[in-house]
Design an enzyme around this catalytic site. Structure first.
Site, PDB file in Angstrom:
ATOM      1  N   THR A  98       2.132 -40.806  18.784  1.00 12.80           N
ATOM      2  CA  THR A  98       2.572 -39.492  19.279  1.00 12.80           C
ATOM      3  C   THR A  98       2.488 -39.407  20.799  1.00 12.80           C
ATOM      4  O   THR A  98       3.193 -38.603  21.406  1.00 12.80           O
ATOM      5  CB  THR A  98       1.739 -38.343  18.663  1.00 12.80           C
ATOM      6  OG1 THR A  98       0.363 -38.512  19.014  1.00 12.80           O
ATOM      7  CG2 THR A  98       1.875 -38.311  17.149  1.00 12.80           C
ATOM      8  N   HIS A 103      -2.589 -46.968  23.711  1.00 13.74           N
ATOM      9  CA  HIS A 103      -4.001 -46.633  23.534  1.00 13.74           C
ATOM     10  C   HIS A 103      -4.483 -47.147  22.193  1.00 13.74           C
ATOM     11  O   HIS A 103      -3.697 -47.334  21.265  1.00 13.74           O
ATOM     12  CB  HIS A 103      -4.211 -45.117  23.649  1.00 13.74           C
ATOM     13  CG  HIS A 103      -3.399 -44.324  22.664  1.00 13.74           C
ATOM     14  ND1 HIS A 103      -2.075 -44.012  22.871  1.00 13.74           N
ATOM     15  CD2 HIS A 103      -3.724 -43.824  21.454  1.00 13.74           C
ATOM     16  CE1 HIS A 103      -1.621 -43.336  21.838  1.00 13.74           C
ATOM     17  NE2 HIS A 103      -2.594 -43.222  20.947  1.00 13.74           N
TER      18      HIS A 103
HETATM   19  P1  AMP Z   1      -1.370 -41.525  18.534  1.00 14.01           P
HETATM   20  O1  AMP Z   1      -0.901 -40.876  17.252  1.00 14.01           O
HETATM   21  O2  AMP Z   1      -2.021 -42.847  18.294  1.00 14.01           O
HETATM   22  O3  AMP Z   1      -0.292 -41.562  19.599  1.00 14.01           O
HETATM   23  O4  AMP Z   1      -2.561 -40.573  19.005  1.00 14.01           O
HETATM   24  C1  AMP Z   1      -2.575 -39.812  20.161  1.00 14.01           C
HETATM   25  C2  AMP Z   1      -3.953 -39.208  20.250  1.00 14.01           C
HETATM   26  O5  AMP Z   1      -4.120 -38.655  21.538  1.00 14.01           O
HETATM   27  C3  AMP Z   1      -4.243 -38.092  19.236  1.00 14.01           C
HETATM   28  O6  AMP Z   1      -5.357 -38.472  18.421  1.00 14.01           O
HETATM   29  C4  AMP Z   1      -4.561 -36.881  20.115  1.00 14.01           C
HETATM   30  O7  AMP Z   1      -5.599 -36.088  19.592  1.00 14.01           O
HETATM   31  C5  AMP Z   1      -4.956 -37.534  21.421  1.00 14.01           C
HETATM   32  N1  AMP Z   1      -4.726 -36.718  22.595  1.00 14.01           N
HETATM   33  C6  AMP Z   1      -3.568 -36.119  22.960  1.00 14.01           C
HETATM   34  N2  AMP Z   1      -3.728 -35.465  24.137  1.00 14.01           N
HETATM   35  C7  AMP Z   1      -5.008 -35.685  24.537  1.00 14.01           C
HETATM   36  C8  AMP Z   1      -5.786 -35.268  25.650  1.00 14.01           C
HETATM   37  N3  AMP Z   1      -5.264 -34.500  26.628  1.00 14.01           N
HETATM   38  N4  AMP Z   1      -7.075 -35.666  25.721  1.00 14.01           N
HETATM   39  C9  AMP Z   1      -7.611 -36.428  24.765  1.00 14.01           C
HETATM   40  N5  AMP Z   1      -6.930 -36.867  23.678  1.00 14.01           N
HETATM   41  C10 AMP Z   1      -5.664 -36.492  23.557  1.00 14.01           C
END
Ligand code: AMP
Ligand code: ZN
Length: 140
Positions: A98, A103
């Protein structure tokens, strides 16, 4: 598909433009708490440079990312002695990505903690595995 570097939330965190709860960092990676944590202790290890996914990561960055994931896992082990630790890394929307800045999720796990993952197993014949492996070897 992904957001541009200028509009990337993790670039903003790396650049200190928006707040994050940082756990540790090195030259190439930054580990911080996931605001949408699945379990307490859930960290993200993000690349410092804007790279969208694993496929386009250089070797040094790829190495640094997993080194930091291991470091995060050791901290979780020391703090929680969890029943397990999961490492999760999504590349592309279909894979659950997302935030389109590479990461790795590192999170403690507990029995019946509600995180489920469907793994639709196929059991192809050995010849099929060999055929696919040959294709992949040729692409290395
Ligand atoms: P992914 O589905 O692997 O792309 O996960 C993205 C992750 O980023 C999710 O678990 C979100 O909760 C986390 N996330 C999004 N924005 C932030 C933020 N500003 N600070 C910390 N975590 C975030
Ligand atoms: Zn970015």
């Amino acid at each position: 598909m992904g957001e541009s570097k200028d509009n990337c939330v993790f670039c903003k965190i790396v650049g200190g433009e928006i707040p994050a709860t940082v756990v540790f960092q090195d030259e190439l990676t930054l580990a911080f708490m996931d605001i949408g944590c699945v379990n307490p202790g859930h960290m993200l290890v993000a690349a410092k440079p804007h790279v969208e996914n694993l496929q386009v990561m250089g070797e040094a960055l790829a190495g640094a990312m997993f080194r930091s994931a291991a470091r995060a896992a050791r901290a979780l082990e020391a703090v929680y002695s969890p029943a397990g630790i999961s490492v999760y890394q999504a590349n592309g929307a279909a894979a659950g990505q997302t935030v389109f800045h590479a990461h790795i999720h590192v999170l403690p796990r507990w029995e019946h903690d509600g995180l489920t993952f469907t793994w639709p197993v196929k059991s192809p014949p050995r010849e099929e595995l060999e055929r696919v492996a040959a294709q992949l070897r040729a692409a290395l």
